[in-house]
Design a protein around this motif. Structure first.
Motif, PDB file in Angstrom:
ATOM      1  N   LEU A   1       0.820  -1.204   0.000  1.00 37.08           N
ATOM      2  CA  LEU A   1       0.000   0.000   0.000  1.00 37.08           C
ATOM      3  C   LEU A   1       0.860   1.263   0.000  1.00 37.08           C
ATOM      4  CD1 LEU A   1      -2.868   1.149   0.138  1.00 37.08           C
ATOM      5  CD2 LEU A   1      -2.708   1.044   2.634  1.00 37.08           C
ATOM      6  N   GLY A   2       1.996   1.205   0.711  1.00 37.19           N
ATOM      7  CA  GLY A   2       2.903   2.356   0.735  1.00 37.19           C
ATOM      8  C   GLY A   2       3.448   2.668  -0.646  1.00 37.19           C
ATOM      9  N   ARG A   3       3.780   1.636  -1.414  1.00 37.75           N
ATOM     10  CA  ARG A   3       4.271   1.865  -2.777  1.00 37.75           C
ATOM     11  C   ARG A   3       3.198   2.477  -3.664  1.00 37.75           C
ATOM     12  NH1 ARG A   3       7.398  -3.951  -3.751  1.00 37.75           N
ATOM     13  NH2 ARG A   3       9.020  -3.648  -2.152  1.00 37.75           N
ATOM     14  N   ILE A   4       1.964   2.016  -3.479  1.00 45.72           N
ATOM     15  CA  ILE A   4       0.868   2.557  -4.294  1.00 45.72           C
ATOM     16  C   ILE A   4       0.585   4.011  -3.927  1.00 45.72           C
ATOM     17  CG2 ILE A   4      -1.582   2.323  -4.840  1.00 45.72           C
ATOM     18  CD1 ILE A   4      -1.297  -0.688  -4.372  1.00 45.72           C
ATOM     19  N   LEU A   5       0.542   4.290  -2.617  1.00 51.65           N
ATOM     20  CA  LEU A   5       0.218   5.642  -2.175  1.00 51.65           C
ATOM     21  C   LEU A   5       1.326   6.635  -2.476  1.00 51.65           C
ATOM     22  CD1 LEU A   5      -1.479   4.977   1.294  1.00 51.65           C
ATOM     23  CD2 LEU A   5      -2.561   5.417  -0.904  1.00 51.65           C
ATOM     24  N   ARG A   6       2.545   6.151  -2.656  1.00 51.07           N
ATOM     25  CA  ARG A   6       3.661   7.053  -2.952  1.00 51.07           C
ATOM     26  C   ARG A   6       3.412   7.835  -4.251  1.00 51.07           C
ATOM     27  NH1 ARG A   6       7.392   3.585  -2.744  1.00 51.07           N
ATOM     28  NH2 ARG A   6       7.804   3.825  -0.509  1.00 51.07           N
ATOM     29  N   PHE A   7       2.678   7.236  -5.168  1.00 51.59           N
ATOM     30  CA  PHE A   7       2.382   7.897  -6.438  1.00 51.59           C
ATOM     31  C   PHE A   7       1.047   8.634  -6.404  1.00 51.59           C
ATOM     32  CE2 PHE A   7       4.997   4.149  -7.337  1.00 51.59           C
ATOM     33  CZ  PHE A   7       6.048   4.730  -8.015  1.00 51.59           C
ATOM     34  N   LYS A   8       0.235   8.383  -5.385  1.00 52.46           N
ATOM     35  CA  LYS A   8      -1.088   8.993  -5.319  1.00 52.46           C
ATOM     36  C   LYS A   8      -1.188  10.095  -4.275  1.00 52.46           C
ATOM     37  CE  LYS A   8      -3.007   6.216  -8.349  1.00 52.46           C
ATOM     38  NZ  LYS A   8      -3.547   6.681  -9.637  1.00 52.46           N
ATOM     39  N   VAL A   9      -0.451   9.954  -3.164  1.00 58.90           N
ATOM     40  CA  VAL A   9      -0.552  10.880  -2.033  1.00 58.90           C
ATOM     41  C   VAL A   9       0.802  11.513  -1.792  1.00 58.90           C
ATOM     42  CG1 VAL A   9      -1.200  11.152   0.390  1.00 58.90           C
ATOM     43  CG2 VAL A   9      -2.348   9.441  -1.028  1.00 58.90           C
ATOM     44  N   ARG A  10       0.846  12.836  -1.802  1.00 58.77           N
ATOM     45  CA  ARG A  10       2.103  13.548  -1.614  1.00 58.77           C
ATOM     46  C   ARG A  10       2.398  13.846  -0.152  1.00 58.77           C
ATOM     47  NH1 ARG A  10       2.018  18.598  -5.577  1.00 58.77           N
ATOM     48  NH2 ARG A  10       4.095  18.783  -4.689  1.00 58.77           N
ATOM     49  N   GLN A  11       1.394  13.733   0.708  1.00 58.47           N
ATOM     50  CA  GLN A  11       1.572  14.060   2.111  1.00 58.47           C
ATOM     51  C   GLN A  11       2.015  12.835   2.898  1.00 58.47           C
ATOM     52  OE1 GLN A  11       1.502  17.043   3.277  1.00 58.47           O
ATOM     53  NE2 GLN A  11       1.884  16.496   5.390  1.00 58.47           N
ATOM     54  N   ASP A  12       3.181  12.899   3.547  1.00 58.07           N
ATOM     55  CA  ASP A  12       3.729  11.743   4.277  1.00 58.07           C
ATOM     56  C   ASP A  12       2.819  11.287   5.406  1.00 58.07           C
ATOM     57  OD1 ASP A  12       5.925  11.736   2.623  1.00 58.07           O
ATOM     58  OD2 ASP A  12       7.150  12.963   3.967  1.00 58.07           O
ATOM     59  N   SER A  13       2.261  12.250   6.155  1.00 62.65           N
ATOM     60  CA  SER A  13       1.421  11.879   7.299  1.00 62.65           C
ATOM     61  C   SER A  13       0.181  11.129   6.858  1.00 62.65           C
ATOM     62  CB  SER A  13       1.027  13.141   8.081  1.00 62.65           C
ATOM     63  OG  SER A  13       0.282  14.032   7.272  1.00 62.65           O
ATOM     64  N   ILE A  14      -0.390  11.505   5.716  1.00 56.41           N
ATOM     65  CA  ILE A  14      -1.575  10.813   5.217  1.00 56.41           C
ATOM     66  C   ILE A  14      -1.227   9.381   4.835  1.00 56.41           C
ATOM     67  CG2 ILE A  14      -3.345  10.815   3.426  1.00 56.41           C
ATOM     68  CD1 ILE A  14      -3.688  13.052   5.381  1.00 56.41           C
ATOM     69  N   ARG A  15      -0.092   9.203   4.174  1.00 56.17           N
ATOM     70  CA  ARG A  15       0.321   7.850   3.777  1.00 56.17           C
ATOM     71  C   ARG A  15       0.542   6.975   5.005  1.00 56.17           C
ATOM     72  NH1 ARG A  15       3.922  10.437   0.008  1.00 56.17           N
ATOM     73  NH2 ARG A  15       5.676   9.889   1.366  1.00 56.17           N
ATOM     74  N   GLU A  16       1.221   7.493   6.007  1.00 50.23           N
ATOM     75  CA  GLU A  16       1.537   6.697   7.189  1.00 50.23           C
ATOM     76  C   GLU A  16       0.287   6.283   7.953  1.00 50.23           C
ATOM     77  OE1 GLU A  16       4.226   8.998   9.462  1.00 50.23           O
ATOM     78  OE2 GLU A  16       5.875   8.866   8.020  1.00 50.23           O
ATOM     79  N   ILE A  17      -0.634   7.213   8.173  1.00 43.35           N
ATOM     80  CA  ILE A  17      -1.836   6.874   8.935  1.00 43.35           C
ATOM     81  C   ILE A  17      -2.725   5.914   8.156  1.00 43.35           C
ATOM     82  CG2 ILE A  17      -3.249   8.797   8.108  1.00 43.35           C
ATOM     83  CD1 ILE A  17      -3.161   7.312  11.669  1.00 43.35           C
ATOM     84  N   THR A  18      -2.764   6.058   6.828  1.00 44.08           N
ATOM     85  CA  THR A  18      -3.563   5.137   6.015  1.00 44.08           C
ATOM     86  C   THR A  18      -2.994   3.728   6.088  1.00 44.08           C
ATOM     87  OG1 THR A  18      -4.101   6.950   4.500  1.00 44.08           O
ATOM     88  CG2 THR A  18      -4.482   4.704   3.715  1.00 44.08           C
ATOM     89  N   ILE A  19      -1.669   3.608   6.011  1.00 44.80           N
ATOM     90  CA  ILE A  19      -1.022   2.296   6.100  1.00 44.80           C
ATOM     91  C   ILE A  19      -1.270   1.667   7.474  1.00 44.80           C
ATOM     92  CG2 ILE A  19       1.214   1.131   6.135  1.00 44.80           C
ATOM     93  CD1 ILE A  19       2.159   3.171   4.054  1.00 44.80           C
ATOM     94  N   LYS A  20      -1.169   2.458   8.543  1.00 44.56           N
ATOM     95  CA  LYS A  20      -1.399   1.935   9.887  1.00 44.56           C
ATOM     96  C   LYS A  20      -2.824   1.444  10.055  1.00 44.56           C
ATOM     97  CE  LYS A  20       2.132   4.713  12.239  1.00 44.56           C
ATOM     98  NZ  LYS A  20       2.384   5.790  13.223  1.00 44.56           N
ATOM     99  N   ILE A  21      -3.796   2.196   9.529  1.00 49.79           N
ATOM    100  CA  ILE A  21      -5.201   1.789   9.652  1.00 49.79           C
ATOM    101  C   ILE A  21      -5.439   0.470   8.932  1.00 49.79           C
ATOM    102  CG2 ILE A  21      -7.553   2.398   8.958  1.00 49.79           C
ATOM    103  CD1 ILE A  21      -6.850   5.317   9.460  1.00 49.79           C
ATOM    104  N   VAL A  22      -4.887   0.327   7.728  1.00 46.10           N
ATOM    105  CA  VAL A  22      -5.074  -0.918   6.971  1.00 46.10           C
ATOM    106  C   VAL A  22      -4.418  -2.095   7.686  1.00 46.10           C
ATOM    107  CG1 VAL A  22      -4.504  -2.088   4.803  1.00 46.10           C
ATOM    108  CG2 VAL A  22      -5.320   0.271   4.766  1.00 46.10           C
ATOM    109  N   LYS A  23      -3.226  -1.892   8.237  1.00 46.69           N
ATOM    110  CA  LYS A  23      -2.541  -2.975   8.954  1.00 46.69           C
ATOM    111  C   LYS A  23      -3.330  -3.401  10.184  1.00 46.69           C
ATOM    112  CE  LYS A  23       1.947  -2.601   9.457  1.00 46.69           C
ATOM    113  NZ  LYS A  23       3.274  -2.001   9.734  1.00 46.69           N
ATOM    114  N   VAL A  24      -3.880  -2.440  10.924  1.00 45.67           N
ATOM    115  CA  VAL A  24      -4.695  -2.778  12.100  1.00 45.67           C
ATOM    116  C   VAL A  24      -5.937  -3.555  11.693  1.00 45.67           C
ATOM    117  CG1 VAL A  24      -6.137  -1.783  13.916  1.00 45.67           C
ATOM    118  CG2 VAL A  24      -3.850  -0.875  13.522  1.00 45.67           C
ATOM    119  N   LEU A  25      -6.575  -3.165  10.598  1.00 47.02           N
ATOM    120  CA  LEU A  25      -7.770  -3.874  10.129  1.00 47.02           C
ATOM    121  C   LEU A  25      -7.439  -5.314   9.759  1.00 47.02           C
ATOM    122  CD1 LEU A  25      -9.502  -1.138   7.917  1.00 47.02           C
ATOM    123  CD2 LEU A  25     -10.182  -1.924  10.190  1.00 47.02           C
ATOM    124  N   VAL A  26      -6.295  -5.549   9.113  1.00 50.09           N
ATOM    125  CA  VAL A  26      -5.898  -6.907   8.748  1.00 50.09           C
ATOM    126  C   VAL A  26      -5.643  -7.745  10.006  1.00 50.09           C
ATOM    127  CG1 VAL A  26      -4.122  -8.299   7.609  1.00 50.09           C
ATOM    128  CG2 VAL A  26      -4.954  -6.213   6.523  1.00 50.09           C
TER     129      VAL A  26
END
Length: 295
Positions: A53-78
């Motif tokens: 997900l981090g690799r995908i968001l690197r091209f879609k989201v320019r804000q580091d904090s948004i990428r990190e929190i999105t990745i954490k939420i997905v990992k917690v859900l899994v």
């Protein structure tokens, strides 16, 4: 004798209960091991899902904090999903139902308590994926204009022309219209002016279009547009519109300044007057002034 008999019965009951628990544990041991393995696999899967997900968001989201929190939420859900699957393998239906019910109540309470915060959070995630607004864009929103310097989960931060920062909650940005100067490389600039009533209006139009066209070349179907608007108090007013490369309010002001200089220069060369308001004072009490001077 009665007391000795009761103690022996109790000890035998305990041993029988321990035996039943041991048998149950032995029977459940494969499911228990399988549940642990499944949970560990979900934890490992969460790690790799986060990387992907981090690799995908690197091209879609320019804000580091948004990428990190999105990745954490997905990992917690899994991981939470793996926890529930493990409980299902252990046949703990009652525990699973209780956990789900408790999670629902807690989630509802947290949602009500943090309604505004969650609204801004989800709005921030939405903004991070919108192509209409990115870091570095010059926007106008909620009465403020500036360059976007940060998009986080609570707000966006813009830097105004006076070098001050304005923090706008994400929900207000999503709910209110905003104007983005940076989404298009070329924009139309408008310049208002006026000439004296004695001027040759056809010549004024011709010279104005010539001056603007020389300094701002038009491309494709673009053209310099000149239109008279009204008979003003001291001038005949017009507006000239032209296309140029601008992506911010500052560049628009610079283009308009350049146009003013060009128009003023060509008007001076051809003796065309740009009048300014004049106030004329008339004194109709001349007789009274003369009498007061004689006295």
């Amino acid at each position: 004798m009665q007391e000795s008999f009761d103690i022996n019965d109790s000890i035998e009951g305990i041993w029988e209960k321990l035996g039943e628990w041991t048998d149950s544990l032995i029977l459940s041991l494969p499911n228990f091991i399988l549940a642990i393995l499944v949970f560990v696999l979900f934890v490992i899967a969460a790690k790799y899902v986060g990387k992907l997900l981090g690799r995908i968001l690197r091209f879609k989201v320019r804000q580091d904090s948004i990428r990190e929190i999105t990745i954490k939420i997905v990992k917690v859900l899994v991981i939470v999903l793996g926890f529930f699957v493990a409980l299902g393998l252990l046949n703990l239906d009652t525990v699973l139902t209780s956990v789900l019910a408790g999670a629902g109540v807690v989630g509802l309470a947290i949602g009500l308590a943090l309604q505004g915060t969650l609204n801004n959070t989800f709005s921030g995630i939405l903004l991070s994926f919108l192509p209409e607004i990115q870091i570095g864009d010059w926007i106008e929103n909620n009465g403020y204009a500036g360059r976007v310097v940060e998009i986080n989960l609570r707000s966006i931060v813009i830097k105004e022309a006076d070098n001050n920062y304005v923090v706008i909650p994400n929900s207000q940005v999503v709910d209110a219209p905003f104007k983005n100067f940076s989404r298009t490389s070329r924009s139309r600039v408008m310049l208002d002016c006026g000439v004296g009533y004695e001027s040759d209006l056809e010549l004024v139009k011709e010279l104005t279009i010539k001056a603007i066209s020389e300094h701002f070349p038009q491309k494709g179907n673009e053209e310099v547009e000149f239109m008279y608007k009204e008979f003003g108090d001291s001038s005949i007013n017009f507006v000239v519109r032209f296309w140029t490369d601008v992506t911010s309010n500052r560049e628009i002001l610079l283009a308009r300044s350049k146009a003013v200089i060009a128009v003023k220069k060509i008007y001076d060369e051809n003796d065309i007057n740009i009048p300014f308001p004049i106030r004329t004072l008339e004194f109709n009490n001349k007789l009274n002034i003369d009498r007061s001077s004689e006295d």
